[in-house]
Design a protein around this motif. Structure first.
Motif, PDB file in Angstrom:
ATOM      1  N   PHE A 141       0.837  -1.126  -0.122  1.00 30.10           N
ATOM      2  CA  PHE A 141       0.002  -0.052  -0.119  1.00 30.10           C
ATOM      3  C   PHE A 141       0.986   1.094  -0.089  1.00 30.10           C
ATOM      4  N   TYR A 142       0.865   2.196  -0.773  1.00 27.88           N
ATOM      5  CA  TYR A 142       1.353   3.512  -1.320  1.00 27.88           C
ATOM      6  C   TYR A 142       0.627   4.345  -0.290  1.00 27.88           C
ATOM      7  N   LEU A 143       0.451   4.995   0.612  1.00 31.44           N
ATOM      8  CA  LEU A 143       0.349   6.546   1.005  1.00 31.44           C
ATOM      9  C   LEU A 143       0.003   7.342   0.087  1.00 31.44           C
ATOM     10  N   ALA A 144      -1.090   8.662  -0.701  1.00 28.77           N
ATOM     11  CA  ALA A 144      -0.333   9.840  -0.603  1.00 28.77           C
ATOM     12  C   ALA A 144      -0.816  10.349  -0.190  1.00 28.77           C
ATOM     13  N   GLY A 145      -0.912  11.211   0.766  1.00 26.92           N
ATOM     14  CA  GLY A 145      -1.532  12.716   1.964  1.00 26.92           C
ATOM     15  C   GLY A 145      -2.969  11.758   2.590  1.00 26.92           C
ATOM     16  N   ALA A 146      -1.979  10.558   2.962  1.00 25.61           N
ATOM     17  CA  ALA A 146      -4.112   9.962   3.164  1.00 25.61           C
ATOM     18  C   ALA A 146      -4.014  10.020   4.655  1.00 25.61           C
ATOM     19  N   ASN A 147      -5.348   9.047   5.367  1.00 26.15           N
ATOM     20  CA  ASN A 147      -5.183   8.766   6.592  1.00 26.15           C
ATOM     21  C   ASN A 147      -5.482   7.633   6.662  1.00 26.15           C
ATOM     22  N   LEU A 148      -5.165   6.748   6.723  1.00 28.31           N
ATOM     23  CA  LEU A 148      -5.282   4.874   6.858  1.00 28.31           C
ATOM     24  C   LEU A 148      -5.343   4.680   8.417  1.00 28.31           C
ATOM     25  N   THR A 149      -6.626   3.988   8.380  1.00 29.32           N
ATOM     26  CA  THR A 149      -6.904   3.513   9.692  1.00 29.32           C
ATOM     27  C   THR A 149      -7.386   2.140   9.221  1.00 29.32           C
ATOM     28  N   VAL A 150      -6.099   0.699  10.019  1.00 28.04           N
ATOM     29  CA  VAL A 150      -5.546  -0.834   9.586  1.00 28.04           C
ATOM     30  C   VAL A 150      -6.764  -1.107  10.918  1.00 28.04           C
ATOM     31  N   ASN A 151      -7.642  -1.832  10.942  1.00 29.36           N
ATOM     32  CA  ASN A 151      -8.529  -2.892  11.972  1.00 29.36           C
ATOM     33  C   ASN A 151      -8.571  -4.365  11.727  1.00 29.36           C
ATOM     34  N   GLY A 152      -9.157  -5.612  12.679  1.00 28.83           N
ATOM     35  CA  GLY A 152      -8.827  -7.085  12.550  1.00 28.83           C
ATOM     36  C   GLY A 152      -7.646  -7.542  12.498  1.00 28.83           C
ATOM     37  N   ASP A 153      -7.572  -8.518  12.041  1.00 27.57           N
ATOM     38  CA  ASP A 153      -7.354  -9.868  12.453  1.00 27.57           C
ATOM     39  C   ASP A 153      -6.928 -10.107  11.013  1.00 27.57           C
ATOM     40  N   GLY A 154      -5.784 -10.443  10.119  1.00 26.15           N
ATOM     41  CA  GLY A 154      -5.499 -10.649   9.042  1.00 26.15           C
ATOM     42  C   GLY A 154      -3.143 -10.886   8.927  1.00 26.15           C
ATOM     43  N   VAL A 155      -3.546 -11.144   7.860  1.00 23.79           N
ATOM     44  CA  VAL A 155      -1.811 -11.619   7.769  1.00 23.79           C
ATOM     45  C   VAL A 155      -1.680  -9.802   5.483  1.00 23.79           C
ATOM     46  N   ILE A 156      -0.667  -9.069   6.278  1.00 25.10           N
ATOM     47  CA  ILE A 156       0.042  -8.767   5.040  1.00 25.10           C
ATOM     48  C   ILE A 156       1.335  -9.075   4.984  1.00 25.10           C
ATOM     49  N   ASP A 157       1.432  -9.776   4.161  1.00 26.63           N
ATOM     50  CA  ASP A 157       2.789 -10.628   3.291  1.00 26.63           C
ATOM     51  C   ASP A 157       3.503  -9.306   2.244  1.00 26.63           C
ATOM     52  N   THR A 158       4.777  -9.576   2.323  1.00 27.18           N
ATOM     53  CA  THR A 158       5.482  -8.683   1.332  1.00 27.18           C
ATOM     54  C   THR A 158       7.044  -9.398   1.455  1.00 27.18           C
ATOM     55  N   ASP A 159       7.273 -10.678   1.917  1.00 26.96           N
ATOM     56  CA  ASP A 159       8.254 -10.941   2.440  1.00 26.96           C
ATOM     57  C   ASP A 159       9.087 -11.448   1.815  1.00 26.96           C
ATOM     58  N   GLY A 163      12.394  -7.570  -2.145  1.00 31.98           N
ATOM     59  CA  GLY A 163      12.420  -5.667  -1.232  1.00 31.98           C
ATOM     60  C   GLY A 163      10.689  -5.060  -1.420  1.00 31.98           C
ATOM     61  N   ALA A 164      10.363  -5.239   0.104  1.00 28.21           N
ATOM     62  CA  ALA A 164       8.930  -4.197  -0.658  1.00 28.21           C
ATOM     63  C   ALA A 164       8.016  -4.430   1.497  1.00 28.21           C
ATOM     64  N   TYR A 165       7.601  -2.751   1.293  1.00 28.59           N
ATOM     65  CA  TYR A 165       7.222  -2.727   2.688  1.00 28.59           C
ATOM     66  C   TYR A 165       5.683  -3.217   2.760  1.00 28.59           C
ATOM     67  N   CYS A 166       5.604  -3.266   3.839  1.00 26.44           N
ATOM     68  CA  CYS A 166       3.527  -3.020   3.445  1.00 26.44           C
ATOM     69  C   CYS A 166       3.242  -1.905   3.546  1.00 26.44           C
ATOM     70  N   PHE A 167       3.499  -0.659   4.257  1.00 31.45           N
ATOM     71  CA  PHE A 167       3.355  -0.104   3.876  1.00 31.45           C
ATOM     72  C   PHE A 167       4.133   0.854   4.126  1.00 31.45           C
ATOM     73  N   HIS A 168       3.919   2.408   2.860  1.00 34.34           N
ATOM     74  CA  HIS A 168       4.869   3.018   2.272  1.00 34.34           C
ATOM     75  C   HIS A 168       4.339   4.524   2.716  1.00 34.34           C
ATOM     76  N   LEU A 169       4.396   5.445   3.458  1.00 34.46           N
ATOM     77  CA  LEU A 169       3.909   6.679   3.773  1.00 34.46           C
ATOM     78  C   LEU A 169       4.708   8.262   2.800  1.00 34.46           C
ATOM     79  N   ALA A 170       3.719   8.187   2.012  1.00 39.57           N
ATOM     80  CA  ALA A 170       5.170   9.003   0.987  1.00 39.57           C
ATOM     81  C   ALA A 170       4.087  10.053   0.627  1.00 39.57           C
ATOM     82  N   GLY A 171       3.803  10.990  -0.264  1.00 38.55           N
ATOM     83  CA  GLY A 171       2.683  12.621   0.029  1.00 38.55           C
ATOM     84  C   GLY A 171       4.058  13.791   0.032  1.00 38.55           C
ATOM     85  N   SER A 172       3.761  14.836   1.239  1.00 35.38           N
ATOM     86  CA  SER A 172       4.974  15.509   0.484  1.00 35.38           C
ATOM     87  C   SER A 172       4.703  16.440   2.207  1.00 35.38           C
TER      88      SER A 172
END
Length: 265
Positions: A141-159, A163-172
């Motif tokens: 996921f790429y955040l571009a000036g966003a406001n993200l809330t993540v809830n619940g059980d589950g997996v985000i796997d980029t292993d 070379g990868a992130y689960c979340f990258h906070l971009a914007g300016s």
């Protein structure tokens, strides 16, 4: 059109008069239903085909506290579309995002962007991400000036990705991003959360990342949580940890931004 009034209620107006319009889709792609109360419904609500205005099949749907329909993402196309606009999104199935399921996955065009206020519920489901080369698409996921809330059980796997992130906070500098993680499991390579502009709030969750190579022997897992160095020093990137479980990483004492980095509030 759709208007949020001073009393906090959302209504639909025609010629400056609130009307029971039925199902409506606004310019951002959000669905609302306006019934005889002349307000957007909240919670579970069923409507007929006559009130659907040709937008969706008749049936029972769920609307969030702001009256927006909660969208269930059961495919990559749904996920990419739904999180790119404001609202609540529920992950409806396990998604494997790789070269077999997404054509040309390692392109900037196939990045999954979050650009607004989004609540994302993992809902017990999993996302595995592998862009193969990771040259142009290196985060789930790429955040571009966003406001993200993540809830619940589950997996985000980029292993499995190169070379990868689960979340990258971009914007300016003037349009920063925030992510608030309240639960779930995050497996990054080598980073779960990378902050370029903005703040990551870690209230819960389980974090386990692939270690760096032998050049980082003093702390091979140092980038489990990470900020862009210059922006961290300037105060434009930050991570605040109040909860969560971390494997081989101490959020209160690590090398992410230099020896003794402390992300714990």
């Amino acid at each position: 059109g759709v208007v949020v009034d001073k009393d906090g209620e959302t209504r639909y107006y025609e010629n400056n008069v609130a009307v029971a319009k039925g199902l409506v889709k606004d310019t951002d792609g959000n669905y609302y239903f306006f019934n005889s109360t002349l307000k957007a419904v909240k919670g579970v609500y069923a409507f007929s085909a006559a009130k659907a205005n040709g937008l969706l099949p008749a049936g029972k749907y769920t609307f969030d506290e702001n009256g927006r329909m909660i969208l269930t993402a059961a495919s990559y196309e749904d996920l990419k579309s739904y999180v790119n606009k404001s609202g609540t999104v529920v992950l409806g199935a396990d998604l494997a995002l790789n070269a077999d399921t997404v054509a040309d996955i390692d392109t900037a065009e196939n990045r999954t962007f979050v650009r607004d206020d989004v609540v994302f519920d993992l809902n017990g489901n999993n996302i595995t991400f592998n862009s193969v080369d990771g040259n142009y698409n290196w985060a789930a996921f790429y955040l571009a000036g966003a406001n993200l809330t993540v809830n619940g059980d589950g997996v985000i796997d980029t292993d499995s990705s190169t070379g990868a992130y689960c979340f990258h906070l971009a914007g300016s500098k003037d349009n920063k991003s925030t992510v608030t993680i309240n639960g779930g499991t995050y497996i990054g390579n080598p980073t779960a959360v990378n902050v370029q502009w903005g703040t990551a709030y870690i209230n819960g969750g389980f974090f386990s990342c692939k270690p760096m190579d032998e050049t980082y022997d003093e702390d091979a897992y140092r980038f489990t949580l990470n900020c862009i160095d210059a922006n961290y020093k300037s105060g434009d990137a930050n991570i605040i940890v109040t909860g969560g479980t971390f494997v081989n990483f101490d959020p209160s004492n690590n090398h992410a931004e230099g020896e003794g980095t402390n992300f714990v509030a």
